[in-house]
Enzyme design. Structure first.
Site, PDB file in Angstrom:
ATOM      1  CB  CYS A  14      -0.926   0.017   1.215  1.00  0.00           C
ATOM      2  SG  CYS A  14      -1.949   1.511   1.298  1.00  0.00           S
ATOM      3  CE  LYS A  41     -10.431  -4.911   3.465  1.00  0.00           C
ATOM      4  NZ  LYS A  41     -11.376  -3.908   2.930  1.00  0.00           N
ATOM      5  CB  VAL A  54      -3.967  -0.275   5.529  1.00  0.00           C
ATOM      6  CG1 VAL A  54      -4.359  -1.453   6.383  1.00  0.00           C
ATOM      7  CG2 VAL A  54      -3.712  -0.719   4.091  1.00  0.00           C
ATOM      8  CD  GLU A  70      -8.734   7.791   4.040  1.00  0.00           C
ATOM      9  OE1 GLU A  70      -8.380   8.520   3.102  1.00  0.00           O
ATOM     10  OE2 GLU A  70      -8.914   6.565   3.904  1.00  0.00           O
ATOM     11  CB  SER A  71      -2.249   8.146   4.191  1.00  0.00           C
ATOM     12  OG  SER A  71      -2.768   8.734   3.003  1.00  0.00           O
TER      13      SER A  71
END
Length: 230
Positions: A14, A41, A54, A70-71
């Site tokens: 990811c 998951k 992720v 959330e990045s």
């Protein structure tokens, strides 16, 4: 300052996880990683991830446990609460521009997803051209002196684009897709990011093999001579 421990819930491929890992490393913060299988998951993950995606950042301190998802939100949180090098410009206008280019990077990742998974030659060629056009736009934005997006200081924009270039480190072993043809600043930026310790450590050593396996499972056209430019 309250002592915190950080756990980054991850997936090996990811790019959004990589952003968060890079930001944590740049801040000099130790953290643990938990890898999950996104095709199966676990219940505990679904219970704390509203979008089922992720990364997640689990934060434990004397007040208990909190979880961020959330990045972009994770990286902004780290920038706001942790000491260490600043990864956003101090000027409000420049900072807003950087946030815009971070979103541009997310848009680029959507193109890469189709580019790497399509089994259709025409779609592949169209996405190759879309990627090339977007990197031309980035070329015009890059700071003259480098080595990073905004100049000498590593920023969150760099954390966003480093995982993008990592894809091409693998794609380039298959064929030259011409995405960076005619560009000078973008390839130099790419090399600077690849040499950064936080970028190198954001993935496991078997990342290239995992990505190649991913391409094979998707029957990707790029593995079958689909690298001919449009």
């Amino acid at each position: 300052m309250t002592e915190r421990t950080f756990t980054l819930v991850s997936h090996h491929l990811c790019p959004y996880v990589q952003r968060a890992a890079i930001a944590l490393e740049e801040k000099g913060v130790g953290f643990e990683r938990i890898y999950i299988d996104l095709s199966a998951k676990p219940d505990w993950f679904l219970g704390v991830s509203p979008l089922g995606k992720v990364p997640l950042l689990r934060i434990d301190d004397s007040n208990g446990r909190q979880v961020l998802f959330e990045s972009a939100a994770i990286c902004e949180f780290l920038e706001e609460v942790l000491p260490g090098p600043r990864m956003h410009p101090t000027d409000p206008f420049v900072r807003a521009r950087h946030r815009g280019w971070m979103e541009f990077g997310s848009n680029l990742l959507a193109d890469i997803w189709v580019f790497e998974t399509t089994i259709d030659t025409q779609t592949f060629a169209a996405k190759r051209q879309a990627l090339a056009s977007k990197f031309v736009q980035i070329e015009a934005e890059l700071h003259d002196g480098g080595p990073f997006f905004g100049g000498v200081d590593f920023s969150l924009v760099d954390a966003v684009f480093a995982p993008i270039f990592r894809y091409f480190d693998v794609f380039d072993t298959i064929a030259d897709h011409g995405v960076f043809d005619g560009l000078m600043r973008v390839p130099a930026w790419r090399r600077s990011l690849a040499a950064r310790a936080s970028v190198r450590s954001a993935v496991t050593a078997d990342y290239p093999e995992r990505l190649m396996d991913f391409l094979r499972k998707h029957n990707a056209i790029m593995l079958k001579g689909g690298s001919i430019a449009a």
